[in-house]
Structures are given as C-alpha cells and as structure tokens.
Design a protein around this motif. Structure first.
Motif, mmCIF file in Angstrom:
data_model
loop_
_atom_site.group_PDB
_atom_site.id
_atom_site.type_symbol
_atom_site.label_atom_id
_atom_site.label_comp_id
_atom_site.label_asym_id
_atom_site.label_seq_id
_atom_site.Cartn_x
_atom_site.Cartn_y
_atom_site.Cartn_z
ATOM 1 N N CYS A 75 -4.510 -37.331 -12.405
ATOM 2 C CA CYS A 75 -4.307 -38.421 -11.442
ATOM 3 C C CYS A 75 -5.613 -38.802 -10.744
ATOM 4 O O CYS A 75 -5.702 -39.886 -10.139
ATOM 5 C CB CYS A 75 -3.284 -38.010 -10.383
ATOM 6 S SG CYS A 75 -1.604 -37.826 -11.007
ATOM 7 N N ALA A 76 -6.595 -37.897 -10.788
ATOM 8 C CA ALA A 76 -7.871 -38.135 -10.104
ATOM 9 C C ALA A 76 -7.612 -38.455 -8.628
ATOM 10 O O ALA A 76 -6.981 -37.673 -7.935
ATOM 11 C CB ALA A 76 -8.651 -39.244 -10.803
ATOM 12 N N ALA A 77 -8.061 -39.618 -8.152
ATOM 13 C CA ALA A 77 -7.916 -39.966 -6.731
ATOM 14 C C ALA A 77 -6.743 -40.909 -6.479
ATOM 15 O O ALA A 77 -6.637 -41.497 -5.397
ATOM 16 C CB ALA A 77 -9.205 -40.593 -6.219
ATOM 17 N N ASP A 78 -5.850 -41.057 -7.462
ATOM 18 C CA ASP A 78 -4.694 -41.945 -7.327
ATOM 19 C C ASP A 78 -3.635 -41.260 -6.457
ATOM 20 O O ASP A 78 -2.930 -40.342 -6.907
ATOM 21 C CB ASP A 78 -4.125 -42.264 -8.713
ATOM 22 C CG ASP A 78 -3.032 -43.324 -8.666
ATOM 23 O OD1 ASP A 78 -2.359 -43.443 -7.615
ATOM 24 O OD2 ASP A 78 -2.839 -44.020 -9.678
ATOM 25 N N VAL A 79 -3.503 -41.701 -5.215
ATOM 26 C CA VAL A 79 -2.606 -41.043 -4.254
ATOM 27 C C VAL A 79 -1.148 -41.136 -4.701
ATOM 28 O O VAL A 79 -0.391 -40.161 -4.609
ATOM 29 C CB VAL A 79 -2.778 -41.659 -2.851
ATOM 30 C CG1 VAL A 79 -1.730 -41.102 -1.882
ATOM 31 C CG2 VAL A 79 -4.180 -41.387 -2.328
ATOM 32 N N ASP A 80 -0.714 -42.301 -5.182
ATOM 33 C CA ASP A 80 0.676 -42.459 -5.617
ATOM 34 C C ASP A 80 0.991 -41.537 -6.790
ATOM 35 O O ASP A 80 2.074 -40.939 -6.856
ATOM 36 C CB ASP A 80 0.949 -43.910 -6.016
ATOM 37 C CG ASP A 80 0.953 -44.848 -4.821
ATOM 38 O OD1 ASP A 80 1.156 -44.350 -3.689
ATOM 39 O OD2 ASP A 80 0.752 -46.062 -5.009
#
Length: 427
Positions: A50-55
């Motif tokens: 997801c890396a930095a993808d908060v959702d």
C-alpha cells in the motif's frame, strides 16, 4: 510506511489494536506460533504494497484485525466439558419428567425447579429527576443488598460504562462457585428489535473483569454473552444450577420447537450443550372472533368456520414450513393467465412474525390464498398458541381478511446435542 501510520491517528489505533490481538493469539495458542508468525509476515508484505496510501492501509488493517479477532475468539472459546454434557442430560430428564404432569409447559416447569432463587442482589441505573426518561446513570451510592467490599470493586471497575448504550440493571451472583459474587449486566438498547444485551463480569481480586477481556478492548466493547430480541423473536433467559454449576439457560423458540442453550456465563461462547424440545399442536379456529378494527366480537357463519378449519388441515402441526413460492399454484390460475404470479404464494413476510405455511381456503366454491402465521411459537397458559390465518383473493388487491387461530400443544420429544448458538447476536 511507519511515518504514514504514525501520522494517522486512525491507522495508529488500528495498528495498536491489531498488535494486541496478535500477541493475545500467540499467547493463547503456543503450538501454532510458527504458523501465526509466517502468516503475519505474509500480511506485512501485503500491507507494505500500500506504500503511503492511507485508504489502502486502513482496509488492510481492518481485514487483518477482523481475521485475528475471529481466530482468537475461536481459540479461547469455551469447549463443553463432560460435566456440561451431563448437565444437559439432567435437564433433558427433568423436562421429560415434568411432561408427565404438564405436557404443555414441561420446559418451563423444569426451569422453575432449577432456578437460582437465593444469594443474589439486584439494582438498576438511576434516573435524575430533572433528566429525560431515557437518561440514567450508574448509582452513586451503595445499593441495597450490595456489600461494602462489592461496592468498592464496582466503583473501581468503572462499571458505569456498561450503560452507555441504554438503561441497565445489575445482578450480583456467584457464577463460578468461588464464594464471591460476580456481576451480570442487562442493558436495554431498544432499536427495531427491542434488544437487550446481557454481559457478565468475573470478580477478580478487587475489581470485576469483563468476560471477553481476553479478546482485547475492541471485542469487549462490541460483544455480549447473549442478546434478547423482544420483537421478531421469542427468547428468554433463566439462571439455573445443574450439578453445582451455574448456567445461563438461553431459550430461542419457533413454532413447534424450543431450543435451550446452556451457556457458561463467564467464558467466551463456542459450542454449547443444547436441549431441544419438540411439540405437536391441535389447531382450531374460534367461532367467536374479535374484530381488530372495531374491537367488537363477531360470530363466524358455519360455512366460513368450516372452510377455515379445513384449510388448517393442510398446515403442519409440528414445524413451520416457509418455503416461499410453491412449485404448483395454490389456487387454479384462470385461463387468461392474468396475474398468475399471485397464485403460487401469499407474498413476502415480515420480521415480526413467523410464516407457518401457505394453503388454499375454499369458500363457496371460490379459492383464496391463505397463510398461517404465528409469533415464533409464543405460547401462554391462557390462550395457548397465538396465531392468525390470513387470506386474500389471488387476483385482487385489498381483499385480505384475518382470523384468530388457537393451538394447544403437547411435548412429543426432548433431545440433547452440542452446537453453536443460533438466533442470538451475542458473542
């Protein structure tokens, strides 16, 4: 990755919850630690995608938390001991014996004999004089029947949090036989089903500890020992003693059957002993009916009365058979075929009643679609089974008529088994 999680309060909370549940699961099942660690490493790799993808991270954490909580619940769930199965057999025999004298209420008579009648104290939330009817809080002064030691433990345990979702009542009772009384909290939450939720707290040292404490904070706040649905079900709870052990005897009933589950009140519920009581009804239609609209009594003419009795002859006397639309039409379809969909069943039901069965009602050579409904086997000494026979013309709207149906039951069988609790929203 870590910076993204720490920067989001929601993600940080999910990470904390998941870590707590994971550690509890590892501790609860040491033999499965290698598999758990392998699975957790695999999940971390998936999360990192997801890396930095908060959702994306939020979804991954919620899915993993739900999975771990389910595993933990299954791992720590109480498994019936031989003594629990013997207790169910004792209850089975008590019901069978009671049926000799009272075949209508054998389960109720047996539960009355086994009920815990002494050693308990009860109190409720207190309403402020200047507050609305729905506002109440945990007592601020020691209630009658509560010892000073128990009151100290209650106040130290912040039990007042149990009533946040509705007005609560409290019962002190020794649930584990250690000589110290534990706590039962009954919270009425209302809602569509008029729900009440029952939870227990074990007296441990100087505090009361919630039954689901081992599952972590998230599970503890969202689960209960059991729930009682007062609209859309027929359920009850009795506290009984069998073989020197206390059980929460949770009943969930339907037409022709009572299911009685014996719950260990201070454990996470898994499979439980079940006592199942079956009945057979003698159904009848009172000739004098009460008109619901006017409240007046009306007398059915002989032809209508006989037609309704004949229709009931096609209804099962032992079990509800809501099979939806039938393969064959209930009433003959006219040659035009117009509205033929109306002829295969009465139509959709409603959560507040139970469909016992659909049948044709023939009156004066005309065929009506009939349906018998009841309120999940609700039965009283005065009226017996409360039920209705409703009928309508298959091709006309606003032609529905309803008639009272009475039923007298007799127990036909009682059996024991072990299985999951059904008809309940507890945990």
């Amino acid at each position: 990755m870590e910076k993204t999680i720490c920067a989001s309060a929601a993600l940080y909370e999910l990470d904390t919850q998941m870590g707590g549940v994971y550690r509890s699961l590892v501790k609860a099942s040491p033999q499965a630690q290698p598999e758990l660690k392998t699975a957790q490493r695999g999940w971390l790799k998936t999360r990192d995608q997801c890396a930095a993808d908060v959702d994306c991270l939020d979804q991954r954490y919620r899915e993993r938390l739900q999975s771990l909580q389910k595993q933990l619940s299954e791992t720590v769930a109480y498994k019936p001991l031989d003594v629990d199965k013997l207790a169910a057999e004792d209850l089975q025999q008590a019901i069978r014996t009671a049926s000799n004298a009272d075949p209508e209420f054998p389960m109720e008579r047996a539960l009355e004999l086994l009920a815990i009648k002494t050693g308990t104290s009860r109190f409720s939330d207190v309403e402020d004089e200047d507050a609305s009817e729905d506002e109440a809080h945990f007592p601020t002064t020691i209630p009658k029947g509560v010892t000073k030691d128990e009151w100290k433990a209650l106040t130290a345990s912040k039990i007042e949090g149990a009533s946040e979702s509705g007005k609560s009542s409290y019962t002190l009772m020794d649930l584990d036989g250690d000589g110290r009384r534990d706590l039962i909290v009954d919270t009425y939450a209302g809602g569509t089903g008029l729900f009440s939720y029952i939870e227990t707290y074990r007296r441990t040292g100087d505090v009361f500890v919630r039954r689901t404490n081992s599952l972590g904070a998230e599970s503890s706040s969202s689960s209960s020992l059991l729930s009682l649905n007062d609209r859309g079900a027929n359920q009850s709870l009795d506290w009984i003693n069998l073989r020197g052990r206390v059980y929460a005897a949770y009943r969930s009933s339907y037409y022709g059957v009572d299911q009685l589950y014996l719950l260990n009140p201070l454990e996470v519920t898994g499979a439980v002993p079940i006592v199942t009581v079956h009945y057979r009804y003698e159904l009848s239609v009172p000739k004098i009916q009460k008109d619901e609209a006017s409240g007046n009594s009306i007398t059915l003419d002989n032809a209508l009365h006989e037609a309704l009795i004949q229709a009931l002859g096609k209804v099962s006397k032992t079990e509800a058979k809501d099979i939806g639309e039938q393969k064959e039409p209930i009433c003959p379809i006219p040659p035009s075929g117009e509205g033929d969909g109306d002829y295969y069943g009465y139509g959709p039901g409603h959560y507040t009643f139970e469909i016992v069965g659909d049948m044709p009602v023939i009156i004066g050579g005309q065929c009506y679609i009939g349906r018998m409904v009841d309120w999940f086997g609700n039965y009283s000494a005065k009226d017996g089974l409360g039920a209705q026979l409703v009928m309508r013309k298959p091709d006309l709207e606003d032609t529905e008529r309803s008639y009272q149906v009475n039923g007298k039951r007799r127990m036909t069988d009682v059996a024991t088994s072990v299985g999951k609790v059904e008809g309940d929203n507890g945990g």
